[in-house]
Motif scaffolding. Structure first.
Motif, short mmCIF file in Angstrom:
data_model
loop_
_atom_site.label_atom_id
_atom_site.label_comp_id
_atom_site.label_asym_id
_atom_site.label_seq_id
_atom_site.Cartn_x
_atom_site.Cartn_y
_atom_site.Cartn_z
N LEU A 1 0.83 -1.20 0.00
CA LEU A 1 0.00 0.00 0.00
C LEU A 1 0.86 1.25 0.00
N GLY A 2 1.97 1.19 0.73
CA GLY A 2 2.87 2.34 0.74
C GLY A 2 3.45 2.62 -0.63
N SER A 3 3.81 1.55 -1.34
CA SER A 3 4.35 1.74 -2.68
C SER A 3 3.30 2.28 -3.63
N LEU A 4 2.05 1.82 -3.48
CA LEU A 4 0.97 2.35 -4.31
C LEU A 4 0.75 3.82 -4.00
N GLY A 5 0.78 4.18 -2.72
CA GLY A 5 0.61 5.58 -2.35
C GLY A 5 1.72 6.44 -2.90
N PHE A 6 2.99 5.94 -2.85
CA PHE A 6 4.10 6.70 -3.39
C PHE A 6 3.95 6.90 -4.88
N ALA A 7 3.49 5.84 -5.58
CA ALA A 7 3.31 5.97 -7.03
C ALA A 7 2.27 7.03 -7.33
N SER A 8 1.22 7.11 -6.50
CA SER A 8 0.18 8.11 -6.71
C SER A 8 0.73 9.51 -6.53
N ILE A 9 1.60 9.69 -5.50
CA ILE A 9 2.17 11.00 -5.26
C ILE A 9 3.17 11.35 -6.35
N ALA A 10 4.03 10.38 -6.71
CA ALA A 10 5.09 10.66 -7.67
C ALA A 10 4.56 10.95 -9.05
N ALA A 11 3.36 10.45 -9.38
CA ALA A 11 2.80 10.69 -10.70
C ALA A 11 2.57 12.17 -10.95
N ASP A 12 2.39 12.97 -9.91
CA ASP A 12 2.24 14.41 -10.02
C ASP A 12 3.30 15.03 -9.12
N ALA A 13 4.54 15.01 -9.59
CA ALA A 13 5.65 15.38 -8.72
C ALA A 13 6.04 16.84 -8.82
N ARG A 14 5.52 17.55 -9.78
CA ARG A 14 5.89 18.95 -9.98
C ARG A 14 5.44 19.81 -8.79
N PRO A 15 5.84 21.09 -8.75
CA PRO A 15 5.37 21.96 -7.67
C PRO A 15 3.84 21.95 -7.57
N GLY A 16 3.34 21.69 -6.40
CA GLY A 16 1.90 21.57 -6.19
C GLY A 16 1.45 20.13 -6.14
N GLY A 17 2.23 19.21 -6.72
CA GLY A 17 1.92 17.79 -6.63
C GLY A 17 0.58 17.41 -7.22
N GLY A 18 0.08 18.18 -8.19
CA GLY A 18 -1.20 17.85 -8.80
C GLY A 18 -2.38 18.12 -7.90
N MET A 19 -2.20 18.94 -6.85
CA MET A 19 -3.29 19.28 -5.94
C MET A 19 -3.69 20.74 -6.12
N SER A 20 -4.74 21.13 -5.42
CA SER A 20 -5.23 22.51 -5.47
C SER A 20 -5.08 23.14 -4.09
N PHE A 21 -4.35 24.24 -4.02
CA PHE A 21 -4.16 24.90 -2.72
C PHE A 21 -3.78 26.35 -2.93
N GLY A 22 -3.93 27.14 -1.86
CA GLY A 22 -3.61 28.56 -1.90
C GLY A 22 -4.82 29.41 -1.60
#
Length: 317
Positions: A22-43
């Motif tokens: 599960l940890g590896s799956l979670g890391f793959a999910s995070i790494a898939a959007d690794a640029r600044p912001g990580g593919g999330m919405s914030f600010g």
């Protein structure tokens, strides 16, 4: 012969294997959007933080709501503090994920398998199949409830690459809701050029892990989020590098003034080389030979007469 201890270790081993997977799956999910912001919405977008930016030709589906913001909600309640895997999705999907994992690991520790033996197990192979099923179900739920699935890269449509067209204020409808009556703001070509340059400069400062550089380009709130992400990478013994950033197309969503500050939200479609490596330089995610695309709304803020600073990133739907 006492078989209790070997069975206990077997259960613990299976539980640890599940956690690692599960940890590896979670890391793959995070790494898939690794640029600044990580593919999330914030600010923050001033008084329009909790009102979605107006759709544009570049991003006609609008934006995903903020998962993190330091701006208090108009109703007086605190701002959302989501983060990580659960912070990206809908509370229902996050709750289902927690329930699946909690019940599954409990079953493993008791020796009943991830689904209490209902699927027959089949040893470690059966465990992997069950975990894979859970992963795909949760991923479907996240996409179903957030609409934040990744979009494939699209080419420019009649606009020269790397140039934000001057649509002029008022080209996009004013957002409804709190703050909608703020005075509109004229955006000049020089402003668009600064937005485009800031896009590139932030990616470069991020790649260098240069917090001082990020502080010159973004609001303190955004720098706080970037710093958290950079620390997460360092804690995992990895680093992310973004290069060859190209703005394929962009246009103005809305621009306004309030409380002595100017704001401009711009829809951007850009592409880049996005590679994550370990500290030895070995690539663990991404490819130095393949470009990835991002479809995002970037909001910029400035004090009257000052430079534009990045104040928010929102993922396009």
């Amino acid at each position: 012969m006492n078989t209790t201890q070997p069975r206990s270790w077997s259960r613990i081993s299976r539980a640890l294997a599940a956690l690692l997977l599960l940890g590896s799956l979670g890391f793959a999910s995070i790494a898939a959007d690794a640029r600044p912001g990580g593919g999330m919405s914030f600010g923050s977008r001033g008084s329009r933080t909790y009102t979605g930016p107006a759709p544009t030709q570049v991003l006609p589906g609008g934006a995903s709501p903020f998962g993190q913001s330091m701006t208090p909600r108009p109703n007086g309640y605190g701002s959302p503090l989501g983060g990580g895997f659960a912070g990206r999705g809908h509370p229902l999907a996050a709750g289902l994920l927690g329930g699946f994992i909690g019940a599954g690991l409990g079953g493993l520790l008791l020796g009943h398998g991830f689904f209490g033996g209902g699927m027959g197990g089949g040893g470690f192979l059966g465990l992997l199949l069950q975990l894979a099923l859970i992963f795909f179900v949760v991923r479907w739920l996240l996409r179903r409830f957030t609409g934040a699935s990744a979009r494939s890269m699209a080419g420019a449509t009649g606009t020269a690459p790397g140039v934000l067209p001057r649509t002029g204020y008022g080209a996009a409808p004013q957002a409804a809701g709190f703050g909608a009556n703020a005075p509109p703001l004229a955006i000049a070509q020089s402003d668009y050029q600064q937005f485009e340059q800031t896009l590139r400069n932030i990616q470069a400062a991020w790649t260098r892990s240069d917090l001082n550089g990020l502080q010159r380009l973004a609001t303190p709130e955004m720098v706080t989020y970037f710093n958290q992400q950079l620390q997460d990478y360092a804690g995992r013994g990895t680093r992310n590098a973004v290069s060859d950033v190209r703005l394929d197309r962009g246009d103005l969503s809305e621009a306004w003034s309030e409380g002595g500050q100017d704001y401009a939200t711009v829809a951007m479609r850009y592409s880049m080389i996005d590679v994550t490596t370990d500290m030895t330089g070995r690539v663990v995610d991404g490819s130095p030979n393949e470009r990835i695309a991002a479809n995002e709304f970037w909001t910029f803020a400035r004090q009257r007469g000052g430079p534009w600073l990045l104040s928010a990133i929102q993922q396009g739907r």
